[in-house]
Scaffold this active site. Structure first.
Site, PDB file in Angstrom:
ATOM      1  N   GLY A   1      44.139  96.329  83.337  1.00  0.00           N
ATOM      2  CA  GLY A   1      44.448  97.714  83.710  1.00  0.00           C
ATOM      3  C   GLY A   1      43.184  98.559  83.798  1.00  0.00           C
ATOM      4  O   GLY A   1      42.996  99.334  84.747  1.00  0.00           O
TER       5      GLY A   1
ATOM      6  N   TYR B   1      56.946  85.549  74.442  1.00  0.00           N
ATOM      7  CA  TYR B   1      56.252  86.092  75.634  1.00  0.00           C
ATOM      8  C   TYR B   1      56.955  85.674  76.915  1.00  0.00           C
ATOM      9  O   TYR B   1      57.298  86.500  77.761  1.00  0.00           O
ATOM     10  CB  TYR B   1      54.811  85.593  75.631  1.00  0.00           C
ATOM     11  CG  TYR B   1      53.962  86.093  76.784  1.00  0.00           C
ATOM     12  CD1 TYR B   1      53.684  87.454  76.924  1.00  0.00           C
ATOM     13  CD2 TYR B   1      53.420  85.211  77.731  1.00  0.00           C
ATOM     14  CE1 TYR B   1      52.885  87.913  77.972  1.00  0.00           C
ATOM     15  CE2 TYR B   1      52.618  85.666  78.769  1.00  0.00           C
ATOM     16  CZ  TYR B   1      52.358  87.022  78.885  1.00  0.00           C
ATOM     17  OH  TYR B   1      51.561  87.479  79.913  1.00  0.00           O
TER      18      TYR B   1
HETATM   19  N1  LIG Z   1      45.239  87.983  79.993  1.00  0.00           N
HETATM   20  C1  LIG Z   1      45.944  87.032  80.588  1.00  0.00           C
HETATM   21  O1  LIG Z   1      45.618  85.819  80.507  1.00  0.00           O
HETATM   22  C2  LIG Z   1      47.141  87.390  81.429  1.00  0.00           C
HETATM   23  C3  LIG Z   1      47.665  86.406  82.294  1.00  0.00           C
HETATM   24  C4  LIG Z   1      48.766  86.717  83.071  1.00  0.00           C
HETATM   25  C5  LIG Z   1      49.333  87.979  83.008  1.00  0.00           C
HETATM   26  N2  LIG Z   1      48.823  88.917  82.166  1.00  0.00           N
HETATM   27  C6  LIG Z   1      49.468  90.215  82.118  1.00  0.00           C
HETATM   28  O2  LIG Z   1      48.522  91.210  82.449  1.00  0.00           O
HETATM   29  C7  LIG Z   1      48.893  92.437  81.849  1.00  0.00           C
HETATM   30  C8  LIG Z   1      47.666  93.071  81.200  1.00  0.00           C
HETATM   31  O3  LIG Z   1      47.214  92.229  80.168  1.00  0.00           O
HETATM   32  P1  LIG Z   1      45.677  92.146  79.714  1.00  0.00           P
HETATM   33  O4  LIG Z   1      45.303  90.709  79.746  1.00  0.00           O
HETATM   34  O5  LIG Z   1      44.848  93.126  80.436  1.00  0.00           O
HETATM   35  O6  LIG Z   1      45.849  92.521  78.169  1.00  0.00           O
HETATM   36  P2  LIG Z   1      45.097  93.590  77.257  1.00  0.00           P
HETATM   37  O7  LIG Z   1      43.647  93.574  77.536  1.00  0.00           O
HETATM   38  O8  LIG Z   1      45.578  93.314  75.888  1.00  0.00           O
HETATM   39  O9  LIG Z   1      45.691  94.959  77.770  1.00  0.00           O
HETATM   40  C9  LIG Z   1      47.045  95.289  77.561  1.00  0.00           C
HETATM   41  C10 LIG Z   1      47.239  96.742  77.940  1.00  0.00           C
HETATM   42  O10 LIG Z   1      48.601  97.083  77.604  1.00  0.00           O
HETATM   43  C11 LIG Z   1      48.581  98.222  76.753  1.00  0.00           C
HETATM   44  N3  LIG Z   1      49.659  98.178  75.778  1.00  0.00           N
HETATM   45  C12 LIG Z   1      49.888  97.199  74.863  1.00  0.00           C
HETATM   46  N4  LIG Z   1      50.924  97.531  74.084  1.00  0.00           N
HETATM   47  C13 LIG Z   1      51.358  98.751  74.522  1.00  0.00           C
HETATM   48  C14 LIG Z   1      52.391  99.620  74.111  1.00  0.00           C
HETATM   49  N5  LIG Z   1      53.207  99.307  73.093  1.00  0.00           N
HETATM   50  N6  LIG Z   1      52.549 100.792  74.771  1.00  0.00           N
HETATM   51  C15 LIG Z   1      51.727 101.116  75.798  1.00  0.00           C
HETATM   52  N7  LIG Z   1      50.739 100.324  76.237  1.00  0.00           N
HETATM   53  C16 LIG Z   1      50.551  99.163  75.600  1.00  0.00           C
HETATM   54  C17 LIG Z   1      47.233  98.162  76.032  1.00  0.00           C
HETATM   55  O11 LIG Z   1      46.806  99.449  75.614  1.00  0.00           O
HETATM   56  P3  LIG Z   1      46.904 100.017  74.114  1.00  0.00           P
HETATM   57  O12 LIG Z   1      46.617  98.887  73.183  1.00  0.00           O
HETATM   58  O13 LIG Z   1      45.894 101.110  74.128  1.00  0.00           O
HETATM   59  O14 LIG Z   1      48.292 100.521  74.027  1.00  0.00           O
HETATM   60  C18 LIG Z   1      46.326  97.651  77.149  1.00  0.00           C
HETATM   61  O15 LIG Z   1      45.883  98.709  77.949  1.00  0.00           O
HETATM   62  C19 LIG Z   1      50.014  92.103  80.862  1.00  0.00           C
HETATM   63  O16 LIG Z   1      51.251  92.489  81.395  1.00  0.00           O
HETATM   64  C20 LIG Z   1      49.953  90.586  80.733  1.00  0.00           C
HETATM   65  O17 LIG Z   1      51.220  90.030  80.444  1.00  0.00           O
HETATM   66  C21 LIG Z   1      47.723  88.651  81.385  1.00  0.00           C
END
Ligand SMILES: NC(=O)c1ccc[n+]([C@@H]2O[C@H](COP(=O)([O-])OP(=O)(O)OC[C@H]3O[C@@H](n4cnc5c(N)ncnc54)[C@H](OP(=O)(O)O)[C@@H]3O)[C@@H](O)[C@H]2O)c1
Length: 259
Positions: A23, A159
């Site tokens: 994001g 998940y």
């Molecule tokens: N990383 C991977 O390997 C991967 C692979 C496939 C898909 N994805 C998807 O990509 C998306 C982003 O993941 P990412 O890898 O960028 O993870 P990340 O770095 O952990 O970021 C997650 C984001 O979601 C926010 N978030 C988490 N809990 C929240 C809550 N309760 N309320 C509001 N915001 C919340 C976090 O902000 P705060 O902590 O500040 O709230 C952070 O901005 C997710 O939907 C994930 O399922 C990730």
């Protein structure tokens, strides 16, 4: 970039989970476009820091700190955005948990947290945004995971069930949304090097995208408004996941019998 700029100019875009990872990278990528970004996450300080970093960019940035697991806080956010026209909703906030069931017996909260954030929150937001997206002939982009397209994976019940639930919801709703002139795109992303995968040492040396690359994939969906992105090797991963699951089940049965 020119086409993306033309597509997003003067649009109002909600990005959930904007404070870290994919994001955050997406915000950097879109900030040079003359659009309005509404950024949502829990960590207000991190959102403010991001806004400061992007202060010289073209995009107008609004911040909203909320815990999207809390439907009351989502309602308050929905009230807040009543003043805005909304063109694009990017459902990106997410939480992943990798834990065996036998270590989850006293951890119902793992399942509650993932289902609230990964499923119920985007459903609540979509339902509230549909009238605005209808008016703007807008777009919903779901940041999903390739796991959703694979055979069920050991240790990933919380998940995978929650990500699959929203994917199914959106797939079921797509035709109805299209009838309302709302487009839907889904990015089935592979592994991305963000803090989400940090706790899992098994992923440490696996090939993974950088957050910038994942942001680029999402920006391409914003530009083309294609129905979905999935990696070219998805079919291979699907076959491998079925094979792996089969072998795992056989070994498990053999092991239990011998015990
Ligand atoms: N990383 C991977 O390997 C991967 C692979 C496939 C898909 N994805 C998807 O990509 C998306 C982003 O993941 P990412 O890898 O960028 O993870 P990340 O770095 O952990 O970021 C997650 C984001 O979601 C926010 N978030 C988490 N809990 C929240 C809550 N309760 N309320 C509001 N915001 C919340 C976090 O902000 P705060 O902590 O500040 O709230 C952070 O901005 C997710 O939907 C994930 O399922 C990730």
């Amino acid at each position: 970039m020119l086409r993306l700029r033309q597509r997003l100019q003067h649009k109002t875009i909600i990005i959930t989970g904007a404070s870290y990872g994919i994001g955050e990278s997406l915000c950097h990528l879109l900030a040079d476009i003359d659009c309005n970004l509404i950024l949502v996450a829990r960590t207000a300080d991190k959102l403010r820091e991001l806004k400061q970093q992007l202060a010289m960019c073209k995009a107008k940035i609004d911040l909203y700190a909320a815990d999207l697991r809390d439907s009351q806080q989502i309602d308050e956010f929905i009230q807040y955005i009543q003043a805005f026209p909304i063109d694009i909703f990017i459902n990106n906030a997410g939480k992943s948990i990798c834990r065996p069931i036998m270590q989850s017996l006293d951890r119902l909260h793992d399942f509650e947290r993932t289902i609230k954030l990964n499923y119920l929150a985007p459903v609540q937001l979509c339902l509230a945004l549909i009238p605005k997206l209808k008016q703007s002939q807008g777009l919903i982009v779901n940041v999903s995971a390739i796991n959703v397209l694979l055979a069920p994976t050991v240790n990933w019940a919380a998940y995978q069930a929650s990500k699959t639930a929203f994917d199914q919801w959106l797939c079921c709703a797509t035709a109805e949304l299209q009838n309302q002139q709302i487009k839907v795109s889904t990015a089935y992303l592979p592994l991305v090097k963000t803090r989400m995968i940090e706790p899992n040492i098994a992923y440490k040396n696996l090939p993974a995208l950088q957050p910038k690359q994942a942001a680029l994939i999402i920006s391409r969906l914003l530009q083309t408004q294609k129905r979905q992105y999935k990696p070219w090797w998805t079919i291979i991963a699907q076959l491998a996941s079925v094979l792996f699951n089969g072998i795992w089940l056989i070994l498990n049965r053999y092991y239990i019998k011998r015990k």
